[in-house]
Design a protein around this motif. Structure first.
Motif, PDB file in Angstrom:
ATOM      1  N   THR A  16      31.463  44.873  35.112  1.00 42.84           N
ATOM      2  CA  THR A  16      32.569  44.900  35.980  1.00 42.84           C
ATOM      3  C   THR A  16      32.328  43.629  37.207  1.00 42.84           C
ATOM      4  O   THR A  16      31.207  43.400  37.408  1.00 42.84           O
ATOM      5  CB  THR A  16      32.599  46.347  36.921  1.00 42.84           C
ATOM      6  N   LEU A  17      33.192  43.413  37.787  1.00 40.80           N
ATOM      7  CA  LEU A  17      33.081  42.263  38.863  1.00 40.80           C
ATOM      8  C   LEU A  17      32.833  43.180  40.224  1.00 40.80           C
ATOM      9  O   LEU A  17      33.272  44.090  40.454  1.00 40.80           O
ATOM     10  CB  LEU A  17      34.443  41.721  39.010  1.00 40.80           C
ATOM     11  N   ILE A  18      31.503  42.346  40.640  1.00 38.69           N
ATOM     12  CA  ILE A  18      31.201  42.556  42.024  1.00 38.69           C
ATOM     13  C   ILE A  18      31.881  42.064  43.140  1.00 38.69           C
ATOM     14  O   ILE A  18      32.535  42.571  43.771  1.00 38.69           O
ATOM     15  CB  ILE A  18      29.714  42.418  42.109  1.00 38.69           C
ATOM     16  N   ASP A  19      31.754  40.809  42.956  1.00 35.94           N
ATOM     17  CA  ASP A  19      32.817  39.884  43.981  1.00 35.94           C
ATOM     18  C   ASP A  19      32.764  38.605  43.472  1.00 35.94           C
ATOM     19  O   ASP A  19      31.987  38.178  42.659  1.00 35.94           O
ATOM     20  CB  ASP A  19      32.015  40.175  45.455  1.00 35.94           C
ATOM     21  N   THR A  20      33.661  37.974  44.095  1.00 35.74           N
ATOM     22  CA  THR A  20      33.710  36.176  44.029  1.00 35.74           C
ATOM     23  C   THR A  20      33.470  35.657  45.369  1.00 35.74           C
ATOM     24  O   THR A  20      33.964  36.181  46.412  1.00 35.74           O
ATOM     25  CB  THR A  20      35.209  35.798  43.562  1.00 35.74           C
ATOM     26  N   ILE A  21      32.767  34.759  45.269  1.00 36.29           N
ATOM     27  CA  ILE A  21      32.284  33.958  46.728  1.00 36.29           C
ATOM     28  C   ILE A  21      32.735  32.367  46.464  1.00 36.29           C
ATOM     29  O   ILE A  21      32.260  31.950  45.563  1.00 36.29           O
ATOM     30  CB  ILE A  21      30.709  34.228  46.970  1.00 36.29           C
ATOM     31  N   TRP A  22      33.549  31.974  47.147  1.00 33.23           N
ATOM     32  CA  TRP A  22      33.904  30.335  47.147  1.00 33.23           C
ATOM     33  C   TRP A  22      33.845  29.840  48.542  1.00 33.23           C
ATOM     34  O   TRP A  22      34.140  28.817  48.686  1.00 33.23           O
ATOM     35  CB  TRP A  22      35.354  30.600  46.572  1.00 33.23           C
ATOM     36  N   ASN A  23      33.333  30.642  49.690  1.00 33.91           N
ATOM     37  CA  ASN A  23      33.020  30.044  51.054  1.00 33.91           C
ATOM     38  C   ASN A  23      31.817  29.534  51.322  1.00 33.91           C
ATOM     39  O   ASN A  23      31.397  29.262  52.300  1.00 33.91           O
ATOM     40  CB  ASN A  23      33.670  30.787  51.853  1.00 33.91           C
ATOM     41  N   GLU A  24      30.814  29.561  50.169  1.00 32.54           N
ATOM     42  CA  GLU A  24      29.460  29.179  50.355  1.00 32.54           C
ATOM     43  C   GLU A  24      29.421  27.834  49.542  1.00 32.54           C
ATOM     44  O   GLU A  24      29.496  27.884  48.498  1.00 32.54           O
ATOM     45  CB  GLU A  24      28.381  30.278  50.090  1.00 32.54           C
ATOM     46  N   ARG A  33      31.186  31.441  43.058  1.00 35.06           N
ATOM     47  CA  ARG A  33      30.201  32.382  42.512  1.00 35.06           C
ATOM     48  C   ARG A  33      30.969  33.711  42.054  1.00 35.06           C
ATOM     49  O   ARG A  33      31.731  34.244  42.863  1.00 35.06           O
ATOM     50  CB  ARG A  33      29.438  32.654  43.357  1.00 35.06           C
ATOM     51  N   PHE A  34      30.793  33.977  40.602  1.00 39.47           N
ATOM     52  CA  PHE A  34      31.383  35.209  40.225  1.00 39.47           C
ATOM     53  C   PHE A  34      30.378  35.956  39.699  1.00 39.47           C
ATOM     54  O   PHE A  34      29.216  35.735  38.976  1.00 39.47           O
ATOM     55  CB  PHE A  34      32.279  34.953  38.837  1.00 39.47           C
ATOM     56  N   ARG A  35      29.966  37.194  40.448  1.00 38.90           N
ATOM     57  CA  ARG A  35      29.042  38.191  40.460  1.00 38.90           C
ATOM     58  C   ARG A  35      29.407  39.304  39.872  1.00 38.90           C
ATOM     59  O   ARG A  35      30.386  39.995  40.241  1.00 38.90           O
ATOM     60  CB  ARG A  35      28.588  38.239  41.705  1.00 38.90           C
ATOM     61  N   PHE A  36      28.806  39.500  38.529  1.00 38.50           N
ATOM     62  CA  PHE A  36      29.090  40.923  38.012  1.00 38.50           C
ATOM     63  C   PHE A  36      27.891  41.905  37.620  1.00 38.50           C
ATOM     64  O   PHE A  36      26.737  41.325  37.821  1.00 38.50           O
ATOM     65  CB  PHE A  36      29.339  40.288  36.393  1.00 38.50           C
ATOM     66  N   LEU A  37      28.522  43.215  37.734  1.00 41.05           N
ATOM     67  CA  LEU A  37      27.747  44.321  37.596  1.00 41.05           C
ATOM     68  C   LEU A  37      27.269  44.505  36.079  1.00 41.05           C
ATOM     69  O   LEU A  37      28.243  44.463  35.501  1.00 41.05           O
ATOM     70  CB  LEU A  37      28.077  45.459  38.320  1.00 41.05           C
ATOM     71  N   THR A  38      25.923  44.467  35.638  1.00 42.56           N
ATOM     72  CA  THR A  38      25.856  44.619  34.359  1.00 42.56           C
ATOM     73  C   THR A  38      24.538  45.559  34.081  1.00 42.56           C
ATOM     74  O   THR A  38      23.434  45.023  33.736  1.00 42.56           O
ATOM     75  CB  THR A  38      25.721  43.283  33.420  1.00 42.56           C
ATOM     76  N   PRO A  39      24.674  46.960  33.980  1.00 43.01           N
ATOM     77  CA  PRO A  39      23.316  47.786  34.044  1.00 43.01           C
ATOM     78  C   PRO A  39      22.637  47.599  32.743  1.00 43.01           C
ATOM     79  O   PRO A  39      21.635  47.831  32.757  1.00 43.01           O
ATOM     80  CB  PRO A  39      23.986  49.057  34.212  1.00 43.01           C
ATOM     81  N   GLY A  40      23.238  47.094  31.867  1.00 42.49           N
ATOM     82  CA  GLY A  40      22.563  46.932  30.462  1.00 42.49           C
ATOM     83  C   GLY A  40      21.393  45.900  30.457  1.00 42.49           C
ATOM     84  O   GLY A  40      20.592  46.020  29.435  1.00 42.49           O
ATOM     85  N   ILE A  41      21.249  45.088  31.610  1.00 47.71           N
ATOM     86  CA  ILE A  41      20.118  43.968  31.632  1.00 47.71           C
ATOM     87  C   ILE A  41      19.114  44.543  32.263  1.00 47.71           C
ATOM     88  O   ILE A  41      17.937  44.002  32.290  1.00 47.71           O
ATOM     89  CB  ILE A  41      20.576  42.752  32.260  1.00 47.71           C
ATOM     90  N   ALA A  42      19.135  45.663  32.736  1.00 48.00           N
ATOM     91  CA  ALA A  42      17.898  46.369  33.277  1.00 48.00           C
ATOM     92  C   ALA A  42      16.795  46.512  32.286  1.00 48.00           C
ATOM     93  O   ALA A  42      16.965  46.581  31.219  1.00 48.00           O
ATOM     94  CB  ALA A  42      18.336  47.873  34.067  1.00 48.00           C
ATOM     95  N   ALA A  43      15.492  46.622  32.960  1.00 53.83           N
ATOM     96  CA  ALA A  43      14.371  46.850  32.100  1.00 53.83           C
ATOM     97  C   ALA A  43      14.650  48.114  31.239  1.00 53.83           C
ATOM     98  O   ALA A  43      15.201  49.163  31.841  1.00 53.83           O
ATOM     99  CB  ALA A  43      13.086  46.917  32.999  1.00 53.83           C
TER     100      ALA A  43
END
Length: 115
Positions: A16-24, A33-43
């Protein structure tokens, strides 16, 4: 589609999308920057880096490209990041698993740019 809607990726993991950052600013110029939540990458989550990388390429091609296609001026670079938990932008969380990859956009495709 809302931010909470799952986004399909090749691995089938929940994304799922966390957020998009375009002002940095980025090092090369206008950077989105497109930031996504992906719990499957956890250890122990079952998604290794190579699988996550394929998902990042797919996210860039299928999710990012349509959202930046009409942006003027176009971004010089797009960064796709995956995180197993929400982490505020610019903050470190030693317990989080995070992957970041940079892409340029050429001829309607995402081109991986090694950091």
């Amino acid at each position: 589609m809302t931010e909470a809607d799952p986004i399909a990726v090749p691995s089938g993991q929940a994304v799922t999308l966390i957020d998009t950052i375009w002002n940095e600013p980025g090092p090369a110029g206008l950077t989105f920057r497109f930031r996504f939540l992906t719990p499957g990458i956890a250890a122990g989550g079952g998604v290794d880096y190579d699988t996550a990388f394929a998902d990042m390429v797919a996210l860039c091609e299928s999710y990012v490209l349509p959202r930046v296609a009409e942006v003027v001026p176009p971004p010089v670079q797009v960064i796709v990041s995956l995180s197993d938990r929400p982490v505020p932008f610019g903050e470190a969380d030693p317990d989080a698993t995070q992957y970041f990859e940079a892409f340029s956009i050429r001829d309607g495709h995402c081109i991986w740019e090694a950091f």
